[in-house]
Design a protein around this motif. Structure first.
Motif, mmCIF file in Angstrom:
data_model
loop_
_atom_site.group_PDB
_atom_site.id
_atom_site.type_symbol
_atom_site.label_atom_id
_atom_site.label_comp_id
_atom_site.label_asym_id
_atom_site.label_seq_id
_atom_site.Cartn_x
_atom_site.Cartn_y
_atom_site.Cartn_z
ATOM 1 N N SER A 182 45.523 45.911 53.181
ATOM 2 C CA SER A 182 45.778 45.667 54.605
ATOM 3 C C SER A 182 47.204 45.182 54.827
ATOM 4 O O SER A 182 47.826 45.480 55.847
ATOM 5 N N LEU A 183 47.733 44.447 53.851
ATOM 6 C CA LEU A 183 49.102 43.949 53.947
ATOM 7 C C LEU A 183 50.093 45.111 53.993
ATOM 8 O O LEU A 183 51.070 45.094 54.748
ATOM 9 N N LYS A 184 49.815 46.135 53.209
ATOM 10 C CA LYS A 184 50.698 47.304 53.161
ATOM 11 C C LYS A 184 50.543 48.196 54.390
ATOM 12 O O LYS A 184 51.358 49.100 54.605
ATOM 13 N N SER A 185 49.506 47.940 55.183
ATOM 14 C CA SER A 185 49.244 48.771 56.363
ATOM 15 C C SER A 185 49.636 48.080 57.664
ATOM 16 O O SER A 185 49.326 48.571 58.748
ATOM 17 N N GLN A 243 56.315 41.968 56.551
ATOM 18 C CA GLN A 243 55.801 43.217 55.981
ATOM 19 C C GLN A 243 55.128 44.116 57.018
ATOM 20 O O GLN A 243 54.186 44.848 56.709
ATOM 21 N N TYR A 244 55.628 44.071 58.246
ATOM 22 C CA TYR A 244 55.136 44.985 59.275
ATOM 23 C C TYR A 244 56.059 46.197 59.375
ATOM 24 O O TYR A 244 57.283 46.049 59.426
ATOM 25 N N GLU A 245 55.461 47.371 59.392
ATOM 26 C CA GLU A 245 56.207 48.563 59.780
ATOM 27 C C GLU A 245 56.390 48.489 61.293
ATOM 28 O O GLU A 245 55.425 48.288 62.032
ATOM 29 N N VAL A 246 57.617 48.653 61.764
ATOM 30 C CA VAL A 246 57.898 48.450 63.183
ATOM 31 C C VAL A 246 58.111 49.796 63.881
ATOM 32 O O VAL A 246 58.994 50.570 63.507
ATOM 33 N N VAL A 247 57.287 50.051 64.891
ATOM 34 C CA VAL A 247 57.473 51.205 65.771
ATOM 35 C C VAL A 247 58.341 50.719 66.929
ATOM 36 O O VAL A 247 57.911 49.890 67.729
ATOM 37 N N LYS A 248 59.568 51.224 67.017
ATOM 38 C CA LYS A 248 60.560 50.660 67.939
ATOM 39 C C LYS A 248 60.899 51.643 69.055
ATOM 40 O O LYS A 248 61.083 52.837 68.822
ATOM 41 N N HIS A 249 60.965 51.104 70.282
ATOM 42 C CA HIS A 249 61.372 51.897 71.446
ATOM 43 C C HIS A 249 62.403 51.107 72.247
ATOM 44 O O HIS A 249 62.372 49.874 72.270
ATOM 45 N N ASN A 250 63.268 51.830 72.937
ATOM 46 C CA ASN A 250 64.289 51.179 73.756
ATOM 47 C C ASN A 250 64.364 51.817 75.138
ATOM 48 O O ASN A 250 64.199 53.038 75.286
#
Length: 288
Positions: free
Chosen positions: A148-151, A187-194
């Protein structure tokens, strides 16, 4: 946001999570011990907090014939409001009747009242393997697995540049950088929008609820930084005569179990940063 501020945020999150469990455990004793005058005061408090609406208060008072049924109805309504509601009810019980609070929650009497009594670090401090093992074996600690940490995944939306130049959020890129670094360090993958309109914020949030990692993640962050009003986030096309507004309540709807079952029973940390629009408009008017 500084790391110390983030630590404080997580302190409150843990308090809320525990509060939800505690209020369930004391339901029977609350029904037995609470007095009718205190019950009415609690209803007034929660109505003032806007946790309850007029209809819910009337339902508690008018649809139940005795004090015990009123108490059951109140505590069940509050439990359905989630962890925030449970924490608010516990706090109001303490304010209105300390003796009742002490009887319901004896273990809380020796704990610090607020995180201001704690000393926070300005950096993330990793735990040792032995500490981690001890915590993971504690039944009251939320479990986090390596998988879960990797996800872990987070949504970060930053509105800096607006159609109306007066609304440009100078320096927002620094806040974005700090938040991005913080989330990645956790360790969060970040989905980024601007620079999104309200419609695009809605679209980005809806797409996020379909992210493939949500099934395995242990938690999510949703961070939106823009201008705003009470209950609303402003899109980049906002103007006085042509509003571009995204309702904050939509976030809870999209992340809730009906829209996103993959996040059921998982912590969802929502951070909204905005300058109140009416104050900004006043400052702009004074400059003109």
């Amino acid at each position: 946001m500084s790391l110390s501020g983030f630590s404080e945020l997580f302190f409150f999150f843990i308090v809320y999570f525990i509060a939800d469990k505690e209020i369930s455990k004391v339901r029977s004793k609350f029904v037995e011990k609470v007095s009718k005058p205190i019950l009415k005061q609690l209803l007034d408090d929660l109505l003032e907090d806007r946790l309850l609406n007029d209809g819910e208060v009337e339902s508690v008072l008018e649809d139940n014939t005795n004090k015990a049924d009123m108490a059951r109805c109140l505590i069940d309504i509050v439990r359905k409001k989630g962890t925030r509601g449970s924490k608010m009810l516990i706090d109001h019980i303490k304010t209105r009747d300390e003796a009742l609070h002490a009887e319901l929650f004896p273990d809380s009497q020796d704990q610090p009242a607020s995180p201001t009594n704690k000393t926070w670090s300005n950096r993330l401090i990793p735990v040792s393997d032995s500490e981690r093992t001890e915590k993971m074996n504690d039944p009251d600690i939320y479990k986090v697995s390596d998988k879960s940490l990797k996800s872990r995944v987070a949504l970060l939306i930053t509105n800096r540049n607006f159609t109306d130049d007066n609304l440009t959020r100078k320096g927002a890129e620094k806040d974005e950088e700090n938040m991005l670094n913080l989330l990645r360090s956790l360790q969060y993958e970040v989905v980024k929008h601007n620079d999104l309109t309200a419609k695009d914020i809605d679209k980005a949030l809806l797409e996020f609820t379909r992210h493939p990692k949500l099934k395995e993640t242990d938690s999510v962050f949703v961070v939106i930084m823009s201008h705003g009003k009470r209950g609303l986030i402003l899109g980049v096309d906002h103007k006085i005569d042509k509003p571009d507004e995204f309702p904050i309540d939509t976030i809870y709807k999209y992340l809730g179990p009906n829209k996103c079952s993959k996040l059921m029973d998982k912590p969802k940390v929502i951070i909204i940063q905005y300058l109140y629009f009416l104050l900004l408009h006043l400052k702009t008017a004074l400059r003109s």
